[in-house]
Structures are given as C-alpha cells and as structure tokens.
Design an enzyme around this catalytic site. Structure first.
Site, short mmCIF file in Angstrom:
data_model
loop_
_atom_site.label_atom_id
_atom_site.label_comp_id
_atom_site.label_asym_id
_atom_site.label_seq_id
_atom_site.Cartn_x
_atom_site.Cartn_y
_atom_site.Cartn_z
CE LYS A 153 39.55 43.81 38.20
NZ LYS A 153 41.11 43.98 38.69
CE LYS A 157 47.25 44.40 35.83
NZ LYS A 157 47.35 46.27 36.78
CE LYS A 192 41.38 52.08 34.72
NZ LYS A 192 41.98 51.48 35.72
P1 TYM Z 1 42.95 50.26 39.84
O1 TYM Z 1 43.50 51.34 39.26
O2 TYM Z 1 42.78 48.90 39.11
O3 TYM Z 1 41.03 50.61 40.49
C1 TYM Z 1 41.31 51.89 40.73
C2 TYM Z 1 39.85 52.03 41.65
O4 TYM Z 1 38.69 50.47 41.47
C3 TYM Z 1 38.45 49.29 42.22
N1 TYM Z 1 38.30 48.72 41.16
C4 TYM Z 1 36.94 47.64 41.35
N2 TYM Z 1 36.00 47.89 42.25
C5 TYM Z 1 35.27 47.10 42.36
N3 TYM Z 1 34.45 46.47 41.29
C6 TYM Z 1 35.80 46.54 40.07
N4 TYM Z 1 35.26 45.45 38.87
C7 TYM Z 1 36.55 47.37 40.48
N5 TYM Z 1 37.74 47.05 39.48
C8 TYM Z 1 38.38 48.72 39.83
C9 TYM Z 1 40.22 49.16 42.83
O5 TYM Z 1 39.96 47.89 43.72
C10 TYM Z 1 40.49 50.91 43.13
O6 TYM Z 1 40.57 50.46 44.59
N6 TYM Z 1 47.23 49.07 42.68
C11 TYM Z 1 45.71 49.83 42.47
C12 TYM Z 1 46.10 51.26 42.46
C13 TYM Z 1 46.96 52.23 44.14
C14 TYM Z 1 46.45 51.68 45.55
C15 TYM Z 1 47.08 52.48 46.37
C16 TYM Z 1 45.04 52.13 45.84
C17 TYM Z 1 47.96 52.51 44.11
N7 TYM Z 1 48.44 52.62 45.05
C18 TYM Z 1 47.48 53.09 47.18
C19 TYM Z 1 45.14 51.91 46.86
C20 TYM Z 1 46.55 52.43 48.06
C21 TYM Z 1 44.90 49.86 41.13
O7 TYM Z 1 45.85 49.25 40.51
O8 TYM Z 1 43.72 50.15 41.13
#
Ligand code: TYM
Length: 337
Positions: free
Chosen positions: A200, A118, A203
């Site tokens: 990956k 990032k 969005k």
């Molecule tokens: P975020 O918002 O980027 O994504 C949310 C969830 O979607 C999963 N994900 C994917 N899984 C498979 N293939 C993909 N291409 C893909 N893109 C996203 C992510 O692994 C995630 O599970 N830091 C986290 C949010 C967060 C969080 C937490 C998660 C904040 N606090 C505490 C678990 C526990 C994030 O940015 O996810």
C-alpha cells in the site's frame, strides 16, 4: 455548516496527522470527502488521539496537525459546508471509547490486521492504545449518528468492527447507535506504492519514491512516476499479474476521469515510458492548486484555529446528546452541574 441534520445523511471520516498526506489518502478518501460535502452533512476530523499510538515528537505533531488542517482545506474541504475539527478538542471521543471498550472483545481486537502489521513494525512499543485503536475509531463514528464513512479499503475491517460494536450495544440497550455503512471508492480504494506495487502507498514508507506526497513539486512527481516499478510487458492494459500498471491505470483513471478502456485505447502502440510520463503530468497538474493553496493557508494559523474552534464547538454539541444517552443507558447517574 447548515443545521439541517434531519434531512441529510451524516458522513464522518478521519485522517491521522502523522505526515504530509499521500496521493493514496487523497484518492482513497479526501477526494470523496470533497465531493460528498455537497449532498451530506459532513464531519471530518484530524485524529490526533489516534496518532499517538505510535510515538510522536510533540512539536512535530503540533505542526503536522495544523498542516493537516491546512491541507484538507487546500484540498477542497469547505468549512461553510463541512465540520472540520481536531479530535482532541472534543473529549467525548475518549469518553465514549472507554464505554465501548467494555463492549468489545479481546479476541475481536486481536484479529485486526492493522494491529498485527503495526505491532510488527513497532515491536518496541506495542502499547494498549495500538490494540484498542479500533474502539476509538468506533467511538468517532458512532458519536455523530453517522450513516456513511468514506475510507480507503484498508479501514474496512475497522469499520466492520464499529458496526458490530454498535449492533451489540443496540442489542442490549435498544436503538442507541446508527449502524454506519462504509463508502469505499470503486477505483483507488487502495493506491499501491510506486516502488513496490504489492504494498500500500503509505506516508510512513521509508522509500520516498514509493509515495507521492500532496506537497511534492511537479518535477519530483514526474520523476517518481517515471521510476515507478512496472513489468516486462510493453502493452498498457489492465490485467492480472500487472500490479504496477494496474496501479498507474487506476491512479490515472481516478485523476482524469477516463475509464480503463479509454486509457488502453489512448496508449495503443505506445510504450510504458509515454504512459508513465502522462500519468505523472496529470497528477502534477491535479495537485498543483492544492500545493499553492496550502502555501497560503498554512501561514495563517489564526484562520486554521478559527475553523477548528468552530468545528469543535459544533462537534461537541452534536456528540453530547449521544454520550448522555449512552451514559444513561449503561446506568451512570446524571451530573447535576
Ligand atoms: P489514515 O490516516 O491512515 O488514512 C486516511 C484515509 O486515507 C485512506 N488511505 C488510502 N486509500 C487508498 N489508498 C491508500 N494507499 C491509502 N492510504 C490511506 C484510508 O483508508 C483513510 O480513509 N484509522 C484511520 C483514521 C480514522 C478514521 C476514523 C477514519 C480514525 N477515526 C473514523 C474513518 C472514521 C486511519 O488511520 O486513516
């Protein structure tokens, strides 16, 4: 949610309201959340605090946060079974994050690959929040005595850090935190971009053909799958070096429930064109009810807010105990009012 926290294990997970969720978010995380809520005490949060580590337009962030709530409900998160809330509605997250940041090493945070990625992508805004992001994530998880964290594989490193922080803190002060385990799906833990299967699905991808948004209409979904990048082979089989086909097979497997052997058999003697069309139609069929439900729910702001208010109250109640314990352990004087 029923208050039988004693008996059932606790699940926590979060998702950033930085745009319409993708098929990657759905297959890597949300689909599992929906299934897990039958057997666990689930707490899910739309993590708006995390979202501002990258500059956001305030009005757009507000809309996306409400839309995210609507999309989670439309995807099957049931407020009768799970707690759903906006992260900024529970100040305990920011408070615990500060304490934990004093138990996290600079070197550990420097090793986080997401920070490295990032900070490359947002070179003009490498803020301290982007760096300490995993500490806030550890706070999210540890506040609720979480046993399991259902995430995609990209969050695994953050989760390992959360475990290390918990163990370190427990090592100094006794058993304060539950040490959480990751829950990563076997298939679709990392859904790849349709336009570049080495990347990956995300969005924030500038190439809209790379990702399927949960709100894409049927024709768009099928068109994006038809254009998906594959290879020069013609046979539908899961194999090394066939990242495009492997990705499509994983998506199809997750959505249809068929295993790879069954898929290979289904497409024996058929070409990539037939396969891509079939995957596109299968995904479009699976997402259609979500899109329809979202159209209804997203108009009902009062309902969305009532779900989140109730969720936040519950979350505050649950997390207060952990935060008080932490404050006591580190030596803060308890407030009398
Ligand atoms: P975020 O918002 O980027 O994504 C949310 C969830 O979607 C999963 N994900 C994917 N899984 C498979 N293939 C993909 N291409 C893909 N893109 C996203 C992510 O692994 C995630 O599970 N830091 C986290 C949010 C967060 C969080 C937490 C998660 C904040 N606090 C505490 C678990 C526990 C994030 O940015 O996810």
């Amino acid at each position: 949610m029923e208050q039988n926290t004693e008996r059932k294990k606790v699940i926590f997970s979060g998702i950033q309201p930085t745009g319409v969720f993708t098929l990657g978010n759905y297959l890597g995380a949300i689909k599992n959340w929906k299934e897990l809520q039958e057997d666990y005490n689930c707490i899910f949060s739309v993590v708006d605090l995390h979202a501002i580590t990258v500059r956001q337009d305030p009005a757009a962030l507000r809309k996306q946060t409400l839309d995210s709530v609507a999309l989670l409900l439309a995807s099957g998160i049931d407020p009768q079974k799970s707690v759903l809330f906006m992260q900024s509605h529970n100040s305990a997250h920011a408070e615990l994050s500060w304490v934990l940041s004093c138990y996290t090493q600079f070197g550990e945070l420097s090793r986080m690959t997401q920070f490295k990625d990032k900070s490359q992508r947002h070179a003009d805004n490498i803020n301290a929040g982007l760096f300490t992001y995993p500490v806030l994530m550890a706070a999210d998880i540890l506040l609720y005595k979480t046993d399991l964290v259902p995430v995609g594989v990209d969050q695994k490193q953050h989760l390992e850090l959360a475990r290390n922080i918990a163990e370190r803190f427990n090592g100094v002060y006794g058993n304060v935190f539950t040490v959480p385990e990751p829950y990563i799906p076997k298939i679709s833990a990392k859904v790849m971009s349709l336009a570049d299967p080495e990347k990956k699905m995300s969005k924030s991808d500038e190439n809209i053909n790379g990702f399927i948004s949960l709100l894409d209409d049927r024709d768009t979904i099928i068109r994006k799958f038809k254009r998906a990048v594959t290879d020069s082979d013609t046979c539908v089989r899961y194999a090394e070096g066939k990242s495009g086909i492997n990705n499509l097979m994983s998506i199809y497997s997750s959505v249809s429930g068929k295993d790879f052997a069954a898929i290979e058999k289904e497409f024996e003697g058929k070409g990539y064109g037939d396969f891509k069309l079939c995957v596109g139609e299968c995904v479009a069929d699976a997402l259609a009810p979500i899109r329809e439900e979202f159209a209804k729910l997203s108009k009902d702001k009062a309902y969305l807010m009532s779900v989140c208010s109730e969720g936040a109250q519950f979350a505050r109640r649950l997390s207060r105990r952990t935060l008080e314990k932490v404050y006591h352990k580190v030596g803060f004087v308890k407030a009398e009012n």
